[in-house]
Design a protein around this motif. Structure first.
Motif, PDB file in Angstrom:
ATOM      1  N   ALA A  25       0.880  -1.113  -0.079  1.00 17.37           N
ATOM      2  CA  ALA A  25      -0.083  -0.035   0.069  1.00 17.37           C
ATOM      3  C   ALA A  25       0.942   1.271  -0.108  1.00 17.37           C
ATOM      4  N   GLU A  26       1.995   1.419   0.728  1.00 18.22           N
ATOM      5  CA  GLU A  26       2.947   2.397   0.643  1.00 18.22           C
ATOM      6  C   GLU A  26       3.253   2.655  -0.642  1.00 18.22           C
ATOM      7  N   SER A  27       3.850   1.541  -1.333  1.00 15.46           N
ATOM      8  CA  SER A  27       4.295   1.588  -2.673  1.00 15.46           C
ATOM      9  C   SER A  27       3.384   2.113  -3.427  1.00 15.46           C
ATOM     10  N   LEU A  28       2.176   1.641  -3.386  1.00 14.20           N
ATOM     11  CA  LEU A  28       1.097   2.080  -4.399  1.00 14.20           C
ATOM     12  C   LEU A  28       0.619   3.839  -4.366  1.00 14.20           C
ATOM     13  N   VAL A  29       0.611   4.015  -2.882  1.00 15.49           N
ATOM     14  CA  VAL A  29       0.122   5.848  -2.815  1.00 15.49           C
ATOM     15  C   VAL A  29       1.615   6.426  -2.858  1.00 15.49           C
ATOM     16  N   ALA A  30       2.698   5.917  -2.718  1.00 14.70           N
ATOM     17  CA  ALA A  30       3.802   6.831  -3.095  1.00 14.70           C
ATOM     18  C   ALA A  30       4.008   6.956  -4.537  1.00 14.70           C
ATOM     19  N   ALA A  31       3.591   5.875  -5.485  1.00 16.04           N
ATOM     20  CA  ALA A  31       4.329   6.011  -6.692  1.00 16.04           C
ATOM     21  C   ALA A  31       3.894   7.034  -7.596  1.00 16.04           C
ATOM     22  N   PRO A  32       4.542   7.373  -8.470  1.00 13.18           N
ATOM     23  CA  PRO A  32       4.417   8.556  -9.314  1.00 13.18           C
ATOM     24  C   PRO A  32       3.003   8.570  -9.971  1.00 13.18           C
ATOM     25  N   ALA A  33       2.342   9.473 -10.214  1.00 12.34           N
ATOM     26  CA  ALA A  33       0.927   9.585 -10.852  1.00 12.34           C
ATOM     27  C   ALA A  33       1.208   9.123 -12.189  1.00 12.34           C
ATOM     28  N   HIS A  34       2.210   9.381 -13.123  1.00 15.54           N
ATOM     29  CA  HIS A  34       2.411   9.179 -14.274  1.00 15.54           C
ATOM     30  C   HIS A  34       3.126   7.864 -14.529  1.00 15.54           C
ATOM     31  N   ALA A  35       3.084   6.729 -13.601  1.00 12.21           N
ATOM     32  CA  ALA A  35       4.202   5.731 -13.800  1.00 12.21           C
ATOM     33  C   ALA A  35       3.412   5.054 -14.904  1.00 12.21           C
ATOM     34  N   GLU A  36       4.248   4.524 -15.791  1.00 10.25           N
ATOM     35  CA  GLU A  36       4.137   3.953 -17.094  1.00 10.25           C
ATOM     36  C   GLU A  36       3.532   2.693 -16.949  1.00 10.25           C
ATOM     37  N   THR A  37       2.467   2.218 -16.187  1.00 10.70           N
ATOM     38  CA  THR A  37       2.054   0.930 -16.342  1.00 10.70           C
ATOM     39  C   THR A  37       0.727   0.939 -15.739  1.00 10.70           C
ATOM     40  N   ALA A  38      -0.061  -0.057 -16.235  1.00  6.80           N
ATOM     41  CA  ALA A  38      -1.262  -0.034 -15.468  1.00  6.80           C
ATOM     42  C   ALA A  38      -1.700  -1.159 -14.416  1.00  6.80           C
ATOM     43  N   GLU A  39      -0.451  -1.880 -14.169  1.00  7.08           N
ATOM     44  CA  GLU A  39      -0.348  -2.804 -13.206  1.00  7.08           C
ATOM     45  C   GLU A  39       0.164  -2.210 -11.806  1.00  7.08           C
ATOM     46  N   ARG A  40      -0.391  -2.891 -10.748  1.00  5.89           N
ATOM     47  CA  ARG A  40       0.038  -2.243  -9.584  1.00  5.89           C
ATOM     48  C   ARG A  40       1.458  -2.822  -9.135  1.00  5.89           C
ATOM     49  N   PRO A  41       1.980  -2.068  -8.488  1.00  7.22           N
ATOM     50  CA  PRO A  41       3.700  -2.769  -8.068  1.00  7.22           C
ATOM     51  C   PRO A  41       3.299  -3.941  -7.113  1.00  7.22           C
ATOM     52  N   THR A  42       4.442  -4.726  -7.236  1.00  7.55           N
ATOM     53  CA  THR A  42       4.297  -5.981  -6.606  1.00  7.55           C
ATOM     54  C   THR A  42       5.677  -6.138  -5.699  1.00  7.55           C
ATOM     55  N   THR A  43       5.393  -6.310  -4.190  1.00 11.65           N
ATOM     56  CA  THR A  43       6.597  -6.494  -3.713  1.00 11.65           C
ATOM     57  C   THR A  43       6.551  -7.654  -2.668  1.00 11.65           C
ATOM     58  N   VAL A  44       7.625  -8.188  -2.827  1.00 10.25           N
ATOM     59  CA  VAL A  44       7.710  -9.688  -1.819  1.00 10.25           C
ATOM     60  C   VAL A  44       8.822  -9.439  -1.061  1.00 10.25           C
ATOM     61  N   VAL A  45       8.393  -9.589   0.229  1.00 14.34           N
ATOM     62  CA  VAL A  45       9.303  -9.341   1.414  1.00 14.34           C
ATOM     63  C   VAL A  45       9.614 -10.760   2.081  1.00 14.34           C
ATOM     64  N   THR A  46      10.763 -11.328   2.138  1.00 16.04           N
ATOM     65  CA  THR A  46      11.072 -12.651   3.078  1.00 16.04           C
ATOM     66  C   THR A  46      11.889 -12.362   4.099  1.00 16.04           C
ATOM     67  N   ASP A  47      11.585 -12.769   5.170  1.00 14.14           N
ATOM     68  CA  ASP A  47      12.188 -12.605   6.334  1.00 14.14           C
ATOM     69  C   ASP A  47      13.359 -13.959   6.661  1.00 14.14           C
ATOM     70  N   LEU A  48      14.377 -13.698   6.730  1.00 13.37           N
ATOM     71  CA  LEU A  48      15.427 -14.759   6.608  1.00 13.37           C
ATOM     72  C   LEU A  48      15.938 -15.096   8.024  1.00 13.37           C
ATOM     73  N   GLY A  49      15.432 -14.200   9.021  1.00 14.99           N
ATOM     74  CA  GLY A  49      15.674 -14.613  10.405  1.00 14.99           C
ATOM     75  C   GLY A  49      16.651 -13.261  10.944  1.00 14.99           C
ATOM     76  N   PRO A  50      17.188 -13.555  12.247  1.00 18.73           N
ATOM     77  CA  PRO A  50      18.134 -12.724  12.620  1.00 18.73           C
ATOM     78  C   PRO A  50      19.513 -12.651  12.073  1.00 18.73           C
ATOM     79  N   GLY A  51      20.152 -11.562  11.872  1.00 17.96           N
ATOM     80  CA  GLY A  51      21.123 -11.159  11.134  1.00 17.96           C
ATOM     81  C   GLY A  51      22.525 -12.106  12.002  1.00 17.96           C
ATOM     82  N   LEU A  52      23.154 -11.224  12.457  1.00 18.33           N
ATOM     83  CA  LEU A  52      24.552 -11.701  13.256  1.00 18.33           C
ATOM     84  C   LEU A  52      24.105 -12.003  14.730  1.00 18.33           C
ATOM     85  N   VAL A  53      24.160 -13.219  15.222  1.00 22.51           N
ATOM     86  CA  VAL A  53      24.007 -13.557  16.590  1.00 22.51           C
ATOM     87  C   VAL A  53      25.227 -14.041  17.338  1.00 22.51           C
TER      88      VAL A  53
END
Length: 673
Positions: A25-53
């Protein structure tokens, strides 16, 4: 460790998962109004776990038969009690001391009843920074007893009468000598003996005198002072300079201790190696100064014949009879960065930043090593340093270690490496790091059994690598560098093919450090910043990385330094630390676009090119720029990565890697298809 079978379940998509919905939703709201696509942005976030423990540490002090060890870069911070006879952690106290705190300062009263603890933090929130732990009742937590007006406490000393003295500093402010009175609880400003010092890291006290050691470890150059040593008369409240003349050109006083009627002194080296000195307390003009092989002298302990100290080269011994320094030979591992040395019954107890205590038998030359996590210390996720991905792994730098995570299995291995991997690149499957402090460039080949090793060393004044970039045209690794002690900076280059290294000192000017580096078609682009409040900043310089020859430069007339650079097409993107984006056309060599993007980026930042789009990360947000309009849009809001010294982002295989809080995340973003 991440369970690889669960990765697909933990993918947060636009159509599922609260975080995925919010990010998309943040990506869609903030995208420029004249973005050259009719498709919505797709963002996939994968949590890989704690970094350096790991259990990361920054101080060690022997009280009785227990070594008390202060944590570093962990939240919550803690002090543990490591019992030498049993080799077990027998006590722990934790603190509420602010964001990403570290404990560099420990001191005990003469009777060993109380342990005083001083904090340094990444940002000051007005909390107490001086605590006391009653060692007679270690099951009870330490309590806050006061606050110095400096952000950080770097060292503490307790006089024989119980008065406590603290030194440290705050950015842009000369360090103060502080006194805590246990009888009244008052914290008193005893004065600023060196108005041109940028940091104080050493204090020692007798019944009559307090010794204050400072210099320019951070924000050096210009009018900043070099090593300074003052004697503070506790009766008259006056300061007298007593620094040995042989030490005056060193960047800073690093360590002080009162031992057997003598003041023992160590410095941090710069152009020349660090020095060790012994001064007569009854006549401070009577002293012995001995040069060393290392860049720092700290952590003193003594027996009848020797004074032992740590440096970046390992443990050393000063012969009281011969007045000479020699390396301490023993059978044992590399000690890395050493944060505590004590002598007891013919043995040295050495606290290593690698997370262990080594007990060195001085007569036999043998050692016993105890891993503190195995002994009962609670490990935690560090705030991260540099990040790199490639060859099937993602790497995250930290204090004394680099985490290697398999992108196939999720297996995590911590690799020992001294100091801090401030930034890194994976080149043909091998990891190359810019290593702080004054450690040069290190390499790690996962196909071999050995750990990381140093492959290029540079003058110790070039101590803080900040940004790395791989130039495929010239086949050179480029590293932007800051000189903490001298001001200015450098560009390092290294050829993985030939093994040749070069350094170009002050390629921008003699005050601007190289905060950011990028490249295109065999040209290196450097972004300048300035650690002092005055002087030029944000200059962009283009140069030939093979010869160091400058091609051109642009002054964008910014009042804040460059935080990050990236090149896409004919455009050089530059972010400033105040949140301004400016874009330089590489053909016309002029600024063609300027915008305020402080809503997503303010302070340090990083940028990378992925799938033809420039992405950036700040302390709060992962964002992107439109490749034609330069409009900014949010990819992941509230990413809030736990970074120790500025955020980082890396790209590999069309995916981005960065931190969300203390966890590594993989981000796949398709904004315009």
């Amino acid at each position: 460790m991440t369970d690889p079978s669960s990765l697909s379940r933990r993918r947060l998509l636009q159509a599922g998962g609260a975080f995925g919905l919010a990010a998309a939703a943040e990506s869609l709201v903030a995208a420029p109004a004249h973005a050259e696509t009719a498709e919505r942005p797709t963002t996939v976030v994968t949590d890989l776990g704690p970094g350096l423990v790991q259990f990361s540490l920054m101080s060690g002090l022997l009280v009785g038969d227990t070594v008390y060890i202060g944590s570093r870069n962990l939240n919550p911070p803690s002090v543990i009690g490591f019992h030498l006879p049993s080799r077990k952690v027998v006590s722990t106290t934790t603190f509420d001391a602010g964001p990403e705190p570290s404990i560099q300062a420990l001191a005990a009263d003469p009777e060993g009843r109380y342990l005083y603890v001083g904090f340094l933090v990444k940002s000051d929130q007005g909390r107490p920074n001086l605590f006391r732990w009653d060692l007679r009742t270690p099951e009870k937590p330490a309590v806050a007893i006061g606050r110095t007006e400096d952000r950080d406490i770097r060292d503490l000393a307790v006089a024989p009468d119980g008065a406590v003295f603290a030194v440290g500093g705050a950015p842009g402010k000369a360090p103060v000598l502080w006194e805590y009175d246990p009888a009244t609880g008052a914290v008193t400003d005893r004065g600023t003996p060196d108005p041109n010092a940028t940091l104080a890291r050493a204090v020692a006290a007798t019944d009559t005198t307090v010794f204050f050691g400072a210099g320019s470890v951070l924000a050096g150059g210009g009018s900043a002072s070099k090593a300074s040593l003052f004697a503070f008369d506790r009766a008259t409240h006056t300061f007298t300079s007593v620094v040995p003349k042989e030490m005056e050109k060193d960047p800073s006083l690093r360590e002080l201790a009162v031992m057997d009627g003598q003041l023992v002194v160590g410095t941090s080296g710069g152009v020349d190696p660090a020095k060790f000195a012994v001064m007569d307390l009854d006549d401070l003009s009577s002293y012995t100064v001995v040069p060393t092989e290392g860049t720092t002298v700290k952590s003193f302990a003594a027996d009848a014949d020797h004074i032992y100290f740590a440096s970046d080269t390992g443990m050393n011994a000063y012969s009281k009879a011969d007045r000479t320094v020699s390396p301490l030979e023993f059978d044992g591992p590399d000690l890395g960065e050493i944060w505590g040395v004590d002598q007891v019954e013919g043995k040295l107890a050495v606290v290593s930043a690698y997370g262990f205590v080594a007990e060195i038998d001085l007569s036999a030359g043998t050692s016993v090593v105890t891993d503190l996590h195995d002994a009962g210390a609670n490990a935690g996720a560090q705030a991260g340093m540099g990040i790199a991905a490639g060859g099937g792994y993602v790497y995250l730098g930290g204090n004394g270690a680099i985490s290697r995570r398999s992108l196939r299995t999720g297996e995590v291995v911590n690799l020992r490496a001294p100091g801090e991997a401030k930034d890194a690149e994976v080149i043909e499957g091998r990891l190359y790091t810019g290593q702080y402090n004054a450690q040069g460039i290190w390499r790690y080949d996962p196909s071999r059994g050995a750990g990381p090793s140093q492959i290029a060393r540079f003058p110790s004044a070039q101590n803080r690598p900040l940004d790395t970039s791989w130039d495929p045209e010239s086949e050179l690794l480029l590293v932007g560098v800051q000189s903490d002690t001298e001001g200015g900076g450098a560009l390092w280059t290294y050829s993985p093919r030939t093994g040749k290294a070069a350094s170009y000192v002050n390629p921008i000017d003699d005050v601007q450090l190289v905060r950011a580096v990028a490249n295109r078609d065999g040209v290196a682009y450097l972004g300048g910043d300035n650690a002092s409040k005055v002087g030029p900043r944000a200059t962009v310089v283009a140069l030939d990385p093979v010869t160091g020859e400058e091609k051109w430069r642009v002054d964008p007339k910014q009042d804040a330094g460059v935080a990050a650079l990236a090149v896409q097409g004919r455009s050089l993107y530059a972010l400033t630390t105040k949140g301004t984006l400016f874009v330089v056309d590489l053909r016309s060599r002029k600024v063609v676009h300027t915008a305020d993007v402080s809503s997503v980026s303010k302070g340090f930042a990083a940028m990378v090119v992925n799938r033809g789009v420039v992405y950036g990360v700040s302390d709060t947000t992962l964002f992107r720029f439109h490749p034609r309009t330069f409009a900014v849009s949010t990819v992941v809001a509230g990413i809030n990565g736990a970074w120790y010294s500025g955020p980082h982002v890396n790209a590999h295989g069309g995916r981005l890697y960065t931190l969300r809080d203390h966890n590594l995340v993989e981000v796949e973003d398709r904004p315009w298809r």
